[in-house]
Design an enzyme around this catalytic site. Structure first.
Site, PDB file in Angstrom:
ATOM      1  N   GLN A  82       0.826  -1.210   0.000  1.00 41.90           N
ATOM      2  CA  GLN A  82       0.000   0.000   0.000  1.00 41.90           C
ATOM      3  C   GLN A  82       0.860   1.260   0.000  1.00 41.90           C
ATOM      4  OE1 GLN A  82      -2.899  -2.194   3.159  1.00 41.90           O
ATOM      5  NE2 GLN A  82      -3.275  -0.011   2.971  1.00 41.90           N
ATOM      6  N   ARG A 122      -8.424  -0.512   8.169  1.00 38.17           N
ATOM      7  CA  ARG A 122      -9.485   0.398   7.746  1.00 38.17           C
ATOM      8  C   ARG A 122      -9.748   1.426   8.841  1.00 38.17           C
ATOM      9  NH1 ARG A 122     -14.352  -1.596   3.839  1.00 38.17           N
ATOM     10  NH2 ARG A 122     -14.370   0.331   2.718  1.00 38.17           N
ATOM     11  N   CYS A 123      -8.682   2.118   9.202  1.00 41.83           N
ATOM     12  CA  CYS A 123      -8.735   2.947  10.399  1.00 41.83           C
ATOM     13  C   CYS A 123      -7.568   3.914  10.350  1.00 41.83           C
ATOM     14  CB  CYS A 123      -8.583   2.007  11.591  1.00 41.83           C
ATOM     15  SG  CYS A 123      -8.072   2.758  13.110  1.00 41.83           S
ATOM     16  N   GLU A 137     -12.679   4.653   5.504  1.00 41.71           N
ATOM     17  CA  GLU A 137     -12.759   3.804   6.690  1.00 41.71           C
ATOM     18  C   GLU A 137     -13.873   4.187   7.643  1.00 41.71           C
ATOM     19  OE1 GLU A 137      -9.249   6.416   8.714  1.00 41.71           O
ATOM     20  OE2 GLU A 137      -8.864   4.701   7.486  1.00 41.71           O
TER      21      GLU A 137
END
Ligand code: CDP
Length: 782
Positions: free
Chosen positions: A219, A366-367, A736
């Protein structure tokens, strides 16, 4: 008459990348087959904590197809047995002295085929001396606990860090005056991003040129390139990271994993490309887990139901190596956003991190770096307080919300919220739900003996790291970048330092160019993930792409528009100040027919320039955001609980999100659907746990339950739009939000349903067994 230009901001155009994905023509890591490529399999520890007495590779080395067996000892000879983590700790690449978690990398086999590599891996004989395992922060701090990091000089216990935020004295004083203090002790369990595609790489070190090309599920390819240069000593221009299509990341694909380093070292030593791809169990037991926070929150309230102060302590279970991928300055991530959507005058947060015999990671699943845990704690605490005070959950929230006129809002722990209108999002959600009627319905059903409840969560997130002076990873400032080239025919190529893993960047970032320059989205190719071509960026995680790289895209487009204005002035023989911009063209004020389109101008940039002007129409912009963005929303859930089985059914789920200006509303809704599903999974199904010996339970999809379409409830979405005042487009991140906000809403609904029986907490995942046991403990049976 204005020409309709396809793909501007606010238009739900279909995703450009889906053409290849839906046809099964994506290029994922495992699709790449290089000439002469070898395969690598990793031997992992069966024990959570054990001393390595010997590693015998004789049999493995003699097996068919085996080219090399790599051990910790061999890596140590090349000074690569240990590597730095993104949190500034060290992590074993291949174990030399001890194994510190089940699944830790011990040795690797490189062979002609994957099957030969796996067979030979199973023939390696390791002799272990088993040590007692530490499986929780409480265990880590207990007297006589085994010392996990005995190789670290000066490390006398299992404590990693102590971290504080807020004002202790002021908070203590506020608590002393409180009418009521409500406490919640809760555990946000370890869970895993579990992307469909696991992690892997192909390392191809060319012996002739010395160039290391590494295809990697990353990523953050640029940051990885720099870390690789520092770890291996290879010159950075000789390292090329290519992140191809990625089948979901959710934070799992940010860290550097030992497999990447071993495959690269193997390719360097052998002189052939080496592919390593994890299987599902390897992914679940050894790569970046998430959460694992044990939290206690105290909320002080006055006699009118106004919040006075918040006090929080958390113990973080970091596993065997402190490898959280998060900004260096903040040891517990951005957890100190824990005051959430509420105007709480003072707060004090303390955090302690501990080593345990578990996999490292602490990734931002996702944070935005522990915002999920913070949001969960405050939203659970607020619902519990409302129930305890006998005030309606929605009313209690509204009474304490930060008011729209208080923005920019300075929080008690030092954040400056950019914009928000929390009452509005709440009103839209309540209206959509039909809250007043539903509340009456709940009371009526309860009278009939039904167990039913409504849960609310009004979350505030903080996304879009940097500002670079405050936010860095290993010293690398968290800016991001966009490079835009307009070709002579008016088509464009946008390259960015971010990397989509399914979020639709090829579409939404093209739409930003459309909005700013009027080039149709279909004419803008977006390329990310190749460090040889893309400008340097910190990557995609923590919903930072739109706030940072999206802003960079707008800014570079505006730079180009300024040059385009000069060319238009030359072409139209009019002064620059006499030109008006209308998306897609410049025209002479008062004479709309005298105009030049952006395509005309692009052609002229290569064919008919004003004297003295540099040719071409391109630019690059590195954007360092002045502040984070603060998306928010209100989620509301209705559940019915079966008293006989403890089964929870989500009857309604309403989600109202505000992420400022939406670039592509359909993509935003898709992001929210996905996030609500992941939140549902975390709330009700997903758990990675460990037995007393540190054996990981939850290492496959039979034990680690992900929601399918069958379990997932129907979502009813709503929106409000409060633009970010500092983002050039008014956009905030959204990727997110739903995973951050929804777990508390689901759990609050269950707790509301169980509250008539005096049940105040059940930790996630809320399986039927836990609900049934809780009801039974209160004498409720059927
Ligand atoms: O960093 P990441 O891409 O995961 O998250 P994001 O910036 O929140 O963006 C997720 C997707 O939603 C991207 O395709 C964005 O461009 C899109 N988005 C949007 O269309 N409008 C917004 N206000 C925020 C995101």
């Amino acid at each position: 008459m204005a020409v309709l230009i396809h793909g501007r901001i606010g238009e739900s155009i279909k995703r450009k990348e889906d053409g290849r994905f839906l046809r099964g023509k994506g290029n994922y890591l495992d699709d790449f087959v290089l000439p002469d490529m070898l395969h690598m399999a990793i031997l992992r520890s069966p024990h959570a904590h054990a001393r390595i007495k010997s590693v015998d590779t004789t049999a493995a080395s003699a097996m068919p197809g085996v080219i090399a067996v790599v051990t910790g000892e061999l890596m140590a000879q090349h000074k690569l047995a240990w590597m730095p983590t993104l949190s500034g700790d060290t992590q074993a690449v291949l174990a030399t002295d001890k194994v510190r978690f089940q699944g830790q990398e011990v040795a690797a086999v490189v062979a002609e085929t994957k099957y030969q590599a796996e067979d030979a891996r199973d023939a390696i004989v390791v002799e272990y001396e088993i040590l007692p395992a530490v499986i929780s922060p409480d265990g880590a701090k207990a007297a006589g606990a085994a010392l996990i990091r005995d190789e670290k000089e000066g490390q006398k216990d299992n404590h990693i860090y102590h971290w504080e935020s807020g004002d202790k004295a002021k908070t203590q004083a506020a608590f002393a005056k409180a009418h009521k203090v409500v406490r919640l002790q809760t555990f946000y369990p370890r869970c895993h991003p579990a992307p469909l595609e696991t992690c892997g790489c192909i390392a191809d070190v060319n012996g002739a040129t010395g160039k290391a090309t590494i295809y990697m599920t990353s990523q953050a390819p640029h940051a990885i390139r720099t870390v690789f240069a520092l770890v291996t000593g290879l010159p950075e221009q000789q390292i090329r990271i290519i992140s191809p299509d990625i089948g979901g990341g959710f934070g799992n694909k940010v860290p550097v994993y030992p497999g990447y380093v071993v495959a690269t070292a193997a390719s360097l030593l052998i002189g052939r490309p080496v592919k390593w791809v994890e299987d599902r169990t390897e992914n679940l037991i050894s790569t970046g887990f998430a959460r694992d926070f044990h939290m206690t929150g105290d909320l002080a309230v006055d006699d009118k139901g106004k919040m006075l102060a918040l006090r929080v302590h958390l113990d973080s279970d970091n596993g065997a190596f402190f490898a959280d991928a998060q900004p260096s300055k903040f040891k517990a991530g951005l957890f100190h956003i824990v005051t959430g959507s509420y105007d709480i005058p003072t707060a004090h947060v303390t955090a302690d991190g501990y080593y345990t015999n578990k996999a490292p990671g602490g990734v931002a699943f996702r944070c935005s770096f522990r915002v999920t845990e913070a949001s969960y704690l405050i939203e659970r605490l607020v619902t519990n307080a409302a129930i305890e005070l006998g005030i309606d959950q929605a009313e209690f929230r509204k009474k304490n919300f930060i008011k729209p006129e208080q923005f920019p809002y300075h929080s008690a722990t030092g954040w400056v919220y950019d914009s928000g209108d929390y009452p509005k999002a709440m009103d839209v959600a309540l209206e959509k739900l039909g809250y007043t009627e539903l509340r009456k319905d709940v009371e009526a059903r309860r009278k009939k003996g039904e167990v039913t409840g409504i849960g609310i969560a009004s979350f505030t997130e903080v996304v879009g790291a940097g500002h670079g002076a405050e936010f860095d990873i290993l010293g690398l400032r968290m800016f991001d970048s966009a490079e835009l080239r307009i070709h002579p025919t008016g088509k464009a190529m946008l390259r960015m330092g971010t990397k989509s893993q399914g979020q639709g960047h090829e579409t939404t970032f093209a739409q930003i160019v459309t909005e700013e320059l009027g080039i149709p989205a279909a004419d803008v190719a977006v390329e990310e993930g190749d460090t040889d071509t893309a400008p340097y960026g910190l990557g995609t995680y923590a919903s930072r792409s739109t706030p940072v790289a999206g802003a960079a895209t707008a800014m570079v487009s505006r730079k180009i528009r300024e040059k385009a204005r000069k060319i238009a002035s030359h072409l139209l023989e009019a002064a620059e100040e006499d030109l008006e911009w209308e998306v897609g063209k410049f025209y002479v004020k008062g004479s709309p027919d005298r105009s030049k389109t952006i395509q005309d101008i692009a052609f002229a940039a290569y064919t008919n320039l004003p004297v003295g002007m540099e040719a071409g129409l391109e630019g690059v912009h590195y954007y360092d955001p002045p502040n984070m963005t603060y998306p928010f929303g209100t989620y509301a859930v209705v559940v019915d609980v079966d008293k006989g089985t403890g089964q929870v059914k989500v009857r309604r789920m309403v989600a109202v999100d505000d992420c400022g200006v939406r670039i592509n509303p359909m993509i935003v809704e898709g992001q929210i659907h996905g996030g609500l599903t992941e939140g549902f999974g975390i709330a009700f199904m997903e758990l990675i746990t460990f037995d007393s010996e540190g054996n990981c339970i939850g290492s496959n999809f039979m034990d680690y339950l992900l929601p399918t379409a069958w379990e997932t409830p129907k979502f009813e979405l709503g929106e409000t739009v409060t633009p970010s005042p500092h983002h050039p487009l008014g956009a905030k991140g959204v990727g997110e939000s739903a995973t951050v906000g929804s777990p508390a809403a689901y759990v609050n609904a269950v707790i509301d349903a169980l509250s008539p029986y005096g049940i105040t907490n059940i930790d996630m995942p809320i399986g039927p067994d836990k609900v049934w046991a809780a009801l039974r403990s209160k004498g409720v049976t059927e």
